[in-house]
Write a protein that holds these residues in place. Structure first.
Motif: not given
Length: 481
Positions: A56-69, A71-85
């Motif tokens: 299980a991941p440790k520590g607090p969530v510091i940012y969110y990254r694109d599920p396909d790798g 170069p897209a990042y977000a400071a809060t939860p976000r979804k891709t254009a096709d609806g994936r988290d």
């Protein structure tokens, strides 16, 4: 067989199977194919679950990254254009901004070199402590030890840093250039009179002051203006003798004229005797030079003895700035060096001059040496004993190799700069430094013009290099028979 017997045999078989499975599981024995178990999907999924799931991941969530790798990042939860988290990234995750090859079962962790995989020599402490291990392990904080591969110790002085780490740590480099290094020496000073331009008005004989001109201390006077009228019996006697010589032979003797000059009788008084053939009872004493009256002691009716200071005048068209230079800065100050003076009582005005004299003595109380700077004062704005801020230029007029001050790591016993060799490779280089000033430092040996040197985060690279050298030395000692 009765129904009770069949039931008992079934219970015994189940107990035996459970005991056998427990025994086989603790000894890592392979499980034979069980068609009846595979027929039940949920039992098969439970039985074939992998033994080592991702922790299980440790520590607090510091940012969110694109599920396909991407170069897209977000400071809060976000979804891709096709609806994936977007995927959360925790503070304990091993971040990297570089492309990583997919893991292959059975492959060596290192990339191939010279056609074959690299061999892991040992594992080092991730916190930089002098601790190594021949096998993978964790430190007291749960961090994995870092592998050290064969071939990485070929150049013990160089260190390689990943591009992603360079971006995160803020490493920045600049080019060493040839330039003139000017080191300003900033010291306090005061305005002083030029000792060669001070004049004392006094008589060389007893005299009585008949009249004093309408001047006071602080007035400006010009050469030749009447200053006072006085009577001196000795001067009158010498004048009579001089006139007698003139009347007798038509020409005064040299001795009589010399006596008047010895009594400091002004030349125009002697010329008046030659012209009028009369002895003047009251002599007019004129101002000897242009200047400022610093002191007036003459009073009408007073008797002045020989040597009494009646007036003290000073020419303030040129003044001195006497600066107090600390002993440790004295070597940087040279005769003829340019100096800039700012007087605190005249904000916004700048005066320029040059160092005329370095006094040959150091004050025992302040450990400073006085430095004299001569500057013109045609408007008389600079007054004696004014405070001044002095900036004396020092350094060589010839260009030298220089780097920014932040590029030099001074340990107290040696000076080091980090050379940027490109592609993430860095090499510490010991140097000899010279003058410092204007945000740059002269490099006398160790760096050539055009070399790139690290000017930011160089302490981190230096620590990594020292750690690598220490670990290489420990490995060599362990390998020695």
């Amino acid at each position: 067989m009765s129904r009770a017997g069949r039931t008992g045999l079934t219970l015994v078989a189940i107990l035996a199977a459970g005991a056998g499975g427990y025994w086989a599981g603790h000894r890592n024995l392979a499980r034979p194919a069980t068609p009846w178990l595979q027929a039940v999907a949920w039992l098969e999924g439970t039985a074939t679950a992998p033994a080592s799931a991702n922790p299980a991941p440790k520590g607090p969530v510091i940012y969110y990254r694109d599920p396909d790798g991407l170069p897209a990042y977000a400071a809060t939860p976000r979804k891709t254009a096709d609806g994936r988290d977007f995927l959360p990234v925790h503070s304990a995750d091993d971040l990297s901004f570089e492309d990583k090859p997919p893991a292959v079962a059975g492959a060596v962790a290192a990339a191939p070199a010279y056609g074959g995989p690299k061999r892991i020599l040992y594992y080092r402490n991730p916190m930089g402590l002098p601790d190594t291990s021949p096998a993978p392990k964790k430190d007291s904080m749960g961090m994995d030890y870092i592998p050290v591969y064969a071939g990485e110790g070929d150049d013990s002085s160089a260190v390689k840093v990943a591009t992603g780490k360079l971006q995160r740590t803020g490493v920045r480099s600049e080019v060493a250039t040839q330039q003139v290094v000017v080191r300003p020496v900033r010291v306090p000073g005061t305005v002083q009179l030029d000792e060669r331009r001070i004049t004392i008005v006094a008589t060389r004989s007893d005299a009585f002051i008949d009249k004093v001109a309408d001047v006071t201390t602080g007035d400006r006077v010009k050469k030749g203006e009447p200053l006072m009228h006085l009577y001196s019996a000795e001067i009158a006697t010498a004048s009579a003798q001089y006139l007698s010589d003139l009347n007798e032979g038509g020409r005064a003797s040299a001795g009589a004229r010399q006596r008047l000059e010895n009594l400091a009788v002004p030349p125009d008084v002697i010329a008046a005797i030659d012209r009028t053939r009369q002895v003047q009872t009251s002599i007019t004493w004129a101002v000897p030079r242009d200047g400022l009256i610093l002191e007036r002691n003459a009073v009408e009716g007073m008797k002045a003895s020989p040597g009494d200071v009646l007036f003290r005048l000073a020419d303030v068209s040129t003044v001195w700035i006497v600066a107090d230079v600390p002993e440790y800065e004295l070597g940087a100050v040279k005769l003829g060096a340019a100096a800039t003076i700012r007087v605190r009582s005249l904000p916004g005005q700048i005066f320029s001059g040059r160092v005329a004299l370095i006094y040959p003595q150091v004050s025992k109380e302040t450990r400073t040496t006085k430095v004299r700077i001569e500057i013109p004062n045609p408007d008389g704005l600079l007054l004696p004993d004014m405070y001044a801020d002095v900036e004396i230029g020092s350094g060589s007029n010839a260009p030298v190799i220089a780097v920014p001050d932040s590029a030099v790591i001074d340990t107290g016993t040696r000076q080091v700069v980090i050379l940027d060799k490109g592609e993430g490779r860095f090499e510490p280089r010991e140097v000899k430094i010279g003058l410092q000033g204007g945000g740059v430092t002269e490099i006398r040996t160790g760096v050539a013009a055009g070399d790139r040197v690290v000017v930011a985060a160089n302490f981190l690279i230096d620590a990594e290099s020292n750690l690598k050298a220490a670990l290489s030395g420990m490995t060599s000692l362990e390998a020695a028979p």
